[in-house]
Enzyme design. Structure first.
Site, PDB file in Angstrom:
ATOM      1  N   GLY A  46       0.916  -5.756  -9.605  1.00 12.31           N
ATOM      2  CA  GLY A  46       0.924  -6.504 -10.864  1.00 12.31           C
ATOM      3  C   GLY A  46       0.354  -5.591 -11.943  1.00 12.31           C
ATOM      4  N   ALA A  47       1.051  -5.523 -13.087  1.00 10.76           N
ATOM      5  CA  ALA A  47       0.733  -4.503 -14.098  1.00 10.76           C
ATOM      6  C   ALA A  47      -0.741  -4.500 -14.553  1.00 10.76           C
ATOM      7  CB  ALA A  47       1.685  -4.658 -15.275  1.00 10.76           C
ATOM      8  N   GLN A 197       6.989 -11.499  -3.615  1.00 14.90           N
ATOM      9  CA  GLN A 197       5.821 -11.878  -4.427  1.00 14.90           C
ATOM     10  C   GLN A 197       5.877 -13.348  -4.846  1.00 14.90           C
ATOM     11  OE1 GLN A 197       7.606  -9.090  -4.900  1.00 14.90           O
ATOM     12  NE2 GLN A 197       6.397  -7.421  -5.714  1.00 14.90           N
ATOM     13  N   ASP A 238       6.123  -5.366 -16.924  1.00 11.53           N
ATOM     14  CA  ASP A 238       5.437  -4.136 -16.515  1.00 11.53           C
ATOM     15  C   ASP A 238       5.375  -3.121 -17.640  1.00 11.53           C
ATOM     16  OD1 ASP A 238       6.542  -5.373 -13.859  1.00 11.53           O
ATOM     17  OD2 ASP A 238       4.816  -4.103 -13.394  1.00 11.53           O
TER      18      ASP A 238
HETATM   19  O1  MRU Z   1       5.788  -4.471  -7.841  1.00 10.77           O
HETATM   20  P1  MRU Z   1       4.797  -5.420  -8.439  1.00 10.77           P
HETATM   21  O2  MRU Z   1       4.471  -6.576  -7.547  1.00 10.77           O
HETATM   22  O3  MRU Z   1       3.581  -4.705  -8.944  1.00 10.77           O
HETATM   23  O4  MRU Z   1       5.551  -6.014  -9.699  1.00 10.77           O
HETATM   24  C1  MRU Z   1       4.892  -6.975 -10.476  1.00 10.77           C
HETATM   25  C2  MRU Z   1       5.718  -7.534 -11.566  1.00 10.77           C
HETATM   26  O5  MRU Z   1       6.847  -7.170 -11.773  1.00 10.77           O
HETATM   27  C3  MRU Z   1       5.034  -8.524 -12.467  1.00 10.77           C
HETATM   28  O6  MRU Z   1       5.927  -9.456 -12.950  1.00 10.77           O
HETATM   29  C4  MRU Z   1       4.421  -7.764 -13.656  1.00 10.77           C
HETATM   30  O7  MRU Z   1       3.626  -6.703 -13.204  1.00 10.77           O
HETATM   31  C5  MRU Z   1       3.610  -8.641 -14.524  1.00 10.77           C
HETATM   32  S1  MRU Z   1       2.085  -9.085 -13.803  1.00 10.77           S
HETATM   33  C6  MRU Z   1       1.187 -10.011 -14.901  1.00 10.77           C
END
Ligand code: MRU
Length: 346
Positions: A46-47, A197, A238
């Site tokens: 998650g970003a 997720q 992201d």
């Molecule tokens: O690969 P991930 O699980 O890190 O991807 C996460 C996402 O795409 C989320 O939607 C994004 O990071 C927003 S989190 C507030």
């Protein structure tokens, strides 16, 4: 609130998101290298969350440095920053957090601070990045609640919740904000292949909060929209380019196209730390490709034929013209994004 990531003395503790919802276990990282590995292997994802993890990882790494001279300490610091920057390429929050930590380091060095004083300021900066992220998510939730109808069917993709941030969440922050404002909300969580997720993390978080949640597989959202069950789509991001093009979890683009076809507003919720004005449009956003095994195997069992080629991009880019608004801690920004996003930083 969910304990996504916390600092315990010189250890960074994270809930292991690879194991949820079956097991609620915690990973304790004692070195910067362990934090970097945790980011790479999706213990934390998650970003905003990986930005916080990188900042805390650098801070504990430097806390343990045995360097006494500022030059040796600085060399070690920049090497540690590089280690963190090499973990995942797409979420700009990671690089934003590293830049913030670097600025803090430079301010300390310029002021002639001792190695110990710089260690203290890096700790403080990492803590501030964590706390500000929670505050941003809460503000996103309050602004976002305004666009949620009184009785809403909300579709979300991936996990942009407490687990993806320092707490509360961005897209799930909007949902939490709407519930706190007294709105009736039914959430549809896309399963989000291949890492699941949505099914594993979003559903787990929302069910814990007592929010009605229906898990669907990724190929069901069109049908659901056609049946009139969805009146709003909210996703996280992201990296958002200067023109509003938005990189988010693979599959987001398809959801946006479907939402347009069914005249359902499609919103992105993200803190300003996700906006990259240095990327003029989505083509400048690097897209991470992950291992073939994530696609060929589910829960350790092989589901794809041996010998088949695999493409596994972790993110896609939704063009800005599909996005009704970008919900941030400074309010909701509308098209044309090239102007509105620039103003967001003024
Ligand atoms: O690969 P991930 O699980 O890190 O991807 C996460 C996402 O795409 C989320 O939607 C994004 O990071 C927003 S989190 C507030």
């Amino acid at each position: 609130m969910l304990p996504t990531i916390a600092r315990e003395d010189d250890v960074v503790v994270m809930i292991d998101q690879r194991k949820l919802p079956a097991q609620e276990t915690y990973v304790r990282c004692k070195t910067a290298a362990e934090v970097a590995r945790a980011i790479k292997t999706m213990v934390i994802r998650g970003a905003p969350a990986i930005g916080v993890a990188a900042a805390m990882g650098i801070a504990i790494g430097m806390r343990k440095s045995s360097a006494t001279g500022t030059q040796k300490f600085a060399a070690e610091f920049y090497r540690t920053c590089e280690l963190m920057a090499a973990t995942r390429p797409t979420a700009v929050n990671l690089f934003w957090a590293i830049e913030r930590i670097k600025r803090s380091f430079a301010a300390g060095a310029e002021a002639g601070e001792s190695v110990d004083q710089i260690k203290d300021r890096l700790d403080r900066e990492a803590g501030t990045i964590h706390d500000e992220d929670v505050a941003s998510c809460r503000a996103i939730g309050a602004f976002g609640a305004e666009i949620v109808p009184g009785d809403a069917g909300i579709l979300t993709h991936c996990n942009a919740g407490a687990l993806a941030t320092a707490g509360y969440g961005t897209a799930l922050g909007v949902i939490r904000g709407a519930v706190e404002a007294g709105k009736r909300v039914a959430v549809f969580a896309d399963e989000t292949r291949p890492f699941l997720q949505g099914a594993r993390l979003t559903a787990w978080e929302l069910v814990r909060d007592g929010i009605e949640t229906t898990v669907i597989t990724d190929n069901m959202s069109g049908s659901l929209m056609r049946q009139g069950k969805v009146n709003l789509v909210v996703v996280g991001a992201d990296r958002i380019a200067a023109n509003g093009d938005t990189a988010n979890k693979i599959g987001t683009y398809g959801v946006a196209v479907l939402a347009r076809e069914h005249q359902i507003p499609f919103y992105v919720a993200a803190p300003l730390s996700t906006i990259d004005l240095g990327a003029p449009d989505g083509s400048a956003i690097p897209i991470e490709e992950r291992s073939a095994r994530e696609v060929t195997h589910v829960g350790g069992s092989q589901v794809a034929a041996t010998g088949a080629l695999v493409w596994n991009p972790a993110f896609d880019v939704t063009p800005h013209h599909f996005i009704a608004g970008i919900i941030t801690e400074r309010g909701i920004f509308r098209p044309p994004y090239t102007q509105s996003l620039k103003r967001a930083f003024e």
